[in-house]
Write a protein that holds these residues in place. Sequence first.
Motif, PDB file in Angstrom:
ATOM      1  N   ALA A  96       0.816  -1.276   0.109  1.00 47.79           N
ATOM      2  CA  ALA A  96      -0.129   0.125   0.058  1.00 47.79           C
ATOM      3  C   ALA A  96       0.676   1.387  -0.112  1.00 47.79           C
ATOM      4  O   ALA A  96       0.284   2.578  -0.429  1.00 47.79           O
ATOM      5  N   ARG A  97       1.987   1.066   0.357  1.00 52.76           N
ATOM      6  CA  ARG A  97       2.924   2.306   0.539  1.00 52.76           C
ATOM      7  C   ARG A  97       3.663   2.682  -0.900  1.00 52.76           C
ATOM      8  O   ARG A  97       4.448   3.500  -1.213  1.00 52.76           O
ATOM      9  N   THR A  98       3.386   1.849  -1.995  1.00 57.88           N
ATOM     10  CA  THR A  98       3.970   1.855  -3.296  1.00 57.88           C
ATOM     11  C   THR A  98       3.899   3.484  -3.846  1.00 57.88           C
ATOM     12  O   THR A  98       4.845   3.961  -4.251  1.00 57.88           O
ATOM     13  N   ARG A  99       2.787   4.074  -3.932  1.00 56.59           N
ATOM     14  CA  ARG A  99       2.549   5.532  -4.411  1.00 56.59           C
ATOM     15  C   ARG A  99       3.476   6.386  -3.545  1.00 56.59           C
ATOM     16  O   ARG A  99       4.113   7.262  -3.993  1.00 56.59           O
ATOM     17  N   VAL A 100       3.778   5.997  -2.143  1.00 57.77           N
ATOM     18  CA  VAL A 100       4.628   7.037  -1.272  1.00 57.77           C
ATOM     19  C   VAL A 100       6.047   6.796  -1.796  1.00 57.77           C
ATOM     20  O   VAL A 100       6.780   8.085  -2.090  1.00 57.77           O
ATOM     21  N   PHE A 101       6.386   5.749  -2.105  1.00 55.94           N
ATOM     22  CA  PHE A 101       7.841   5.326  -2.616  1.00 55.94           C
ATOM     23  C   PHE A 101       7.850   5.862  -4.289  1.00 55.94           C
ATOM     24  O   PHE A 101       9.166   6.270  -4.338  1.00 55.94           O
ATOM     25  N   LEU A 102       7.033   5.948  -5.005  1.00 55.39           N
ATOM     26  CA  LEU A 102       7.139   6.456  -6.445  1.00 55.39           C
ATOM     27  C   LEU A 102       7.162   7.706  -6.285  1.00 55.39           C
ATOM     28  O   LEU A 102       7.898   8.437  -7.020  1.00 55.39           O
ATOM     29  N   ALA A 103       6.356   8.497  -5.580  1.00 57.03           N
ATOM     30  CA  ALA A 103       6.400  10.015  -5.225  1.00 57.03           C
ATOM     31  C   ALA A 103       7.499  10.472  -4.666  1.00 57.03           C
ATOM     32  O   ALA A 103       8.164  11.638  -5.112  1.00 57.03           O
ATOM     33  N   ALA A 104       8.506   9.430  -3.870  1.00 56.03           N
ATOM     34  CA  ALA A 104       9.766   9.951  -3.452  1.00 56.03           C
ATOM     35  C   ALA A 104      10.967   9.827  -4.459  1.00 56.03           C
ATOM     36  O   ALA A 104      12.153   9.995  -3.962  1.00 56.03           O
ATOM     37  N   GLY A 105      10.561   9.174  -5.535  1.00 53.31           N
ATOM     38  CA  GLY A 105      11.650   9.028  -6.673  1.00 53.31           C
ATOM     39  C   GLY A 105      12.121   7.748  -6.995  1.00 53.31           C
ATOM     40  O   GLY A 105      12.805   7.604  -7.773  1.00 53.31           O
ATOM     41  N   ALA A 106      11.383   6.623  -6.116  1.00 52.64           N
ATOM     42  CA  ALA A 106      11.736   5.386  -6.464  1.00 52.64           C
ATOM     43  C   ALA A 106      11.210   4.867  -7.632  1.00 52.64           C
ATOM     44  O   ALA A 106      10.216   5.440  -8.145  1.00 52.64           O
ATOM     45  N   THR A 107      11.815   3.830  -8.486  1.00 48.86           N
ATOM     46  CA  THR A 107      11.360   3.308  -9.761  1.00 48.86           C
ATOM     47  C   THR A 107      10.187   2.255  -9.349  1.00 48.86           C
ATOM     48  O   THR A 107      10.382   1.791  -8.306  1.00 48.86           O
ATOM     49  N   ARG A 108       9.579   2.078 -10.305  1.00 54.10           N
ATOM     50  CA  ARG A 108       8.376   0.894 -10.209  1.00 54.10           C
ATOM     51  C   ARG A 108       9.118  -0.515 -10.043  1.00 54.10           C
ATOM     52  O   ARG A 108       8.728  -1.367  -9.451  1.00 54.10           O
ATOM     53  N   ARG A 109      10.152  -0.643 -10.647  1.00 51.38           N
ATOM     54  CA  ARG A 109      11.005  -1.934 -11.033  1.00 51.38           C
ATOM     55  C   ARG A 109      11.660  -2.031  -9.402  1.00 51.38           C
ATOM     56  O   ARG A 109      11.780  -3.165  -9.097  1.00 51.38           O
ATOM     57  N   SER A 110      12.146  -0.951  -9.061  1.00 49.66           N
ATOM     58  CA  SER A 110      12.850  -1.148  -7.841  1.00 49.66           C
ATOM     59  C   SER A 110      11.887  -1.294  -6.707  1.00 49.66           C
ATOM     60  O   SER A 110      12.121  -2.416  -5.702  1.00 49.66           O
ATOM     61  N   VAL A 111      10.594  -0.813  -6.875  1.00 51.47           N
ATOM     62  CA  VAL A 111       9.670  -1.277  -5.522  1.00 51.47           C
ATOM     63  C   VAL A 111       9.272  -2.516  -6.000  1.00 51.47           C
ATOM     64  O   VAL A 111       9.170  -3.195  -4.881  1.00 51.47           O
TER      65      VAL A 111
END
Length: 257
Positions: free
Chosen positions: A107-122
């Motif tokens: 559920a924190r995926t969007r938070v990580f993406l907004a912080a600059g993480a790539t979808r692949r790394s997540v």
Amino acid sequence: MTALQAESTTSAARDARPAQWVVMTRLLVSDAMRGLLTATGVMLVVLAVGSLIARWQGWQLVSMTDTDMVGIEVVAGQDGVTLVASLFLVPMAVAIAAAVMAVVLAARTRVFLAAGATRRSVATGQLVVLVVMTLYVLAVTAAVLLVVGRGTDGALDLVGADGGAGAAVLVVRATGAVLGALTAGSLITALFLRWPWWVGVGALLLVLVVVPGVVEVVWPALADVVQQRFDWWGFDLAAALVTAVVYGLVLRRVPVR
């Protein structure tokens, strides 16, 4: 220091940084293990306190060895008070905590993406942490089986395993069951992150209710074949791997907002 040297130093520092998926994996694993260790500690404390209270009050203390009977209760009878407890509460609590952590971290995926993480790394970090949590649940379960069974032979008797081959089959089944539950939780969470809620609900109803019902009515022979595949010892693990692949594909399209 010249500008060229400064640029070279900065470039070297950047090259020394770990890959983003490594950073993401460390973050997710640390959060997940913190939750699982907490669940383990809490259940051990509950069982220890219950045992101390039973000894203090002079109650009989009975440890259940049946893997199908997991719980803790106080029973009053003609022979006095008896505290009946099962050490299998520990792996059960850990498994529930792992399922919750799988959903929370996804559920924190969007938070990580907004912080600059790539979808692949997540996605990579999430899949790695699911494997780590699965191994931890299995390790705790094995430890409890060894304690309750008082050794390897007793542990095998508790789970009904016939020698090393039977134990290997049970390990594969257990791995598939735990990993399947965790990947399913992550996938369902990703569905609701990717599309409106009705899409996720519709997909779940379609896969779990509509398709099985239609196949059973329209094509009974196929339903029998599928049911036989359910009984295959590697089915759960294969299904978990397929679910993990689908989760990775869905996550690649999750929007930031």
